[in-house]
Design a protein around this motif. Sequence first.
Motif, PDB file in Angstrom:
ATOM      1  N   GLU A 158      15.900  49.125 -48.476  1.00  0.00           N
ATOM      2  CA  GLU A 158      17.102  48.323 -48.729  1.00  0.00           C
ATOM      3  C   GLU A 158      18.345  49.203 -48.695  1.00  0.00           C
ATOM      4  O   GLU A 158      18.373  50.284 -49.266  1.00  0.00           O
ATOM      5  N   GLY A 159      19.359  48.738 -47.995  1.00  0.00           N
ATOM      6  CA  GLY A 159      20.615  49.467 -47.912  1.00  0.00           C
ATOM      7  C   GLY A 159      20.698  50.426 -46.744  1.00  0.00           C
ATOM      8  O   GLY A 159      21.786  50.917 -46.422  1.00  0.00           O
ATOM      9  N   GLU A 160      19.564  50.692 -46.081  1.00  0.00           N
ATOM     10  CA  GLU A 160      19.577  51.596 -44.930  1.00  0.00           C
ATOM     11  C   GLU A 160      19.743  50.808 -43.635  1.00  0.00           C
ATOM     12  O   GLU A 160      19.323  49.655 -43.531  1.00  0.00           O
ATOM     13  N   GLU A 161      20.352  51.451 -42.645  1.00  0.00           N
ATOM     14  CA  GLU A 161      20.547  50.813 -41.343  1.00  0.00           C
ATOM     15  C   GLU A 161      19.216  50.686 -40.616  1.00  0.00           C
ATOM     16  O   GLU A 161      18.357  51.563 -40.705  1.00  0.00           O
ATOM     17  N   VAL A 162      19.045  49.577 -39.911  1.00  0.00           N
ATOM     18  CA  VAL A 162      17.818  49.369 -39.138  1.00  0.00           C
ATOM     19  C   VAL A 162      17.778  50.398 -38.007  1.00  0.00           C
ATOM     20  O   VAL A 162      18.729  50.503 -37.221  1.00  0.00           O
TER      21      VAL A 162
ATOM     22  N   HIS B 236       1.494  52.158 -43.095  1.00  0.00           N
ATOM     23  CA  HIS B 236       0.619  51.090 -42.606  1.00  0.00           C
ATOM     24  C   HIS B 236       1.439  49.888 -42.136  1.00  0.00           C
ATOM     25  O   HIS B 236       1.102  49.254 -41.123  1.00  0.00           O
ATOM     26  N   GLN B 237       2.517  49.563 -42.841  1.00  0.00           N
ATOM     27  CA  GLN B 237       3.376  48.458 -42.415  1.00  0.00           C
ATOM     28  C   GLN B 237       3.951  48.721 -41.028  1.00  0.00           C
ATOM     29  O   GLN B 237       3.998  47.831 -40.185  1.00  0.00           O
ATOM     30  N   ARG B 238       4.399  49.954 -40.794  1.00  0.00           N
ATOM     31  CA  ARG B 238       5.004  50.294 -39.505  1.00  0.00           C
ATOM     32  C   ARG B 238       3.961  50.390 -38.399  1.00  0.00           C
ATOM     33  O   ARG B 238       4.287  50.260 -37.217  1.00  0.00           O
TER      34      ARG B 238
ATOM     35  N   MET C   2       4.640  53.912 -34.297  1.00  0.00           N
ATOM     36  CA  MET C   2       5.137  53.045 -35.367  1.00  0.00           C
ATOM     37  C   MET C   2       6.406  52.304 -34.972  1.00  0.00           C
ATOM     38  O   MET C   2       7.274  52.854 -34.284  1.00  0.00           O
ATOM     39  N   ASN C   3       6.504  51.082 -35.452  1.00  0.00           N
ATOM     40  CA  ASN C   3       7.748  50.330 -35.337  1.00  0.00           C
ATOM     41  C   ASN C   3       8.617  50.688 -36.537  1.00  0.00           C
ATOM     42  O   ASN C   3       8.428  50.164 -37.633  1.00  0.00           O
ATOM     43  N   MET C   4       9.587  51.573 -36.324  1.00  0.00           N
ATOM     44  CA  MET C   4      10.431  52.044 -37.413  1.00  0.00           C
ATOM     45  C   MET C   4      11.411  50.981 -37.901  1.00  0.00           C
ATOM     46  O   MET C   4      12.082  51.163 -38.919  1.00  0.00           O
ATOM     47  N   GLN C   5      11.475  49.843 -37.179  1.00  0.00           N
ATOM     48  CA  GLN C   5      12.331  48.746 -37.606  1.00  0.00           C
ATOM     49  C   GLN C   5      11.658  47.864 -38.648  1.00  0.00           C
ATOM     50  O   GLN C   5      12.263  46.917 -39.139  1.00  0.00           O
ATOM     51  N   GLN C   6      10.413  48.209 -38.991  1.00  0.00           N
ATOM     52  CA  GLN C   6       9.684  47.542 -40.056  1.00  0.00           C
ATOM     53  C   GLN C   6       9.840  48.331 -41.350  1.00  0.00           C
ATOM     54  O   GLN C   6       9.990  49.560 -41.330  1.00  0.00           O
ATOM     55  N   ALA C   7       9.773  47.644 -42.474  1.00  0.00           N
ATOM     56  CA  ALA C   7       9.791  48.285 -43.796  1.00  0.00           C
ATOM     57  C   ALA C   7      10.983  49.222 -43.962  1.00  0.00           C
ATOM     58  O   ALA C   7      10.859  50.344 -44.456  1.00  0.00           O
ATOM     59  N   VAL C   8      12.160  48.748 -43.553  1.00  0.00           N
ATOM     60  CA  VAL C   8      13.385  49.546 -43.705  1.00  0.00           C
ATOM     61  C   VAL C   8      13.842  49.472 -45.159  1.00  0.00           C
ATOM     62  O   VAL C   8      14.014  48.371 -45.699  1.00  0.00           O
TER      63      VAL C   8
END
Length: 282
Positions: free
Chosen positions: A149-153, A185-187, A141-147
């Motif tokens: 709101e307010g959380e660090e990438v 699924h987004q990630r 998974m790309n954990m930089q997707q669907a972060v």
Amino acid sequence: MEAVCEQVHEGDGEEHAGEDEAMLWSFQEALERQTLQIGASACGATAVVDVLKALSIDVAPEEADRCVQTRLRRNESPLPDYLLSRSEAGATHAQLIQGAQEASKGKVIGRFFHLHPRRRVQLVPWLARWIRNGAVPVATMNMQQAVPEGEEVPDAWHHQLIFGVAPNAVFMTNPLDVESEGLVHQRLCSESVLLIRRDDVLQRLTADCCLSGLSDIQSDPRWRALDIQGQVKQMSREEEQDQPKLTHIRIPAAYSSGITLFALRESELGQELINAAELALL
């Protein structure tokens, strides 16, 4: 998370399992059996340890890591080589498949299913069918997707073993967690890119740093297409100008987002996995 886990346990028992529910381990078993991250950038090797465990094959974490051939970040390198190391740090799904096969002495096979571009699949029912048949899934998974709101990438992609699914819930190890089907699924549906933090770029952008090599790293055309050199130069200019600043640059990533399914090679499931069709594009 506990409330969702309780719902899953209430549904335990083959006669009650719906098409959206299947568990390799109960939540308590996962808590006891999961392997925590075994080293830097070694989430892939960590997942392989648990894959083999789920298939009743015990392998030392060090052996799994050796077989997966985890790559490390070269933090002390000049910027071009540092970025190259970031693009491939950790492991790809191909390394996980090769590592599981080698560590199990050929007993285990893996098959990767791309989920990008988007596929014609309902994630939880699809996973549930394979898990009920005995397959062990690992998500890349790309954990930089669907972060949220307010959380660090986050700083990286991630491999996680999936030990179960329930309606709108995916259960994973390292860390032990449950996420919604939609978020997972987004990630799992991401192009192969990685965001590199501004500070990680600028602290390596020295006066003698040669940026020209950023366009043709390893002759991969994606480096030129993303204009890494232009992104870095823009970051550098922004340090001297009062204007909105890029928080990250985008570089190519070695990883592909999707699901790897593992099974015993000599089983009927192993043969089914080998012969399974690719997931159709939307």
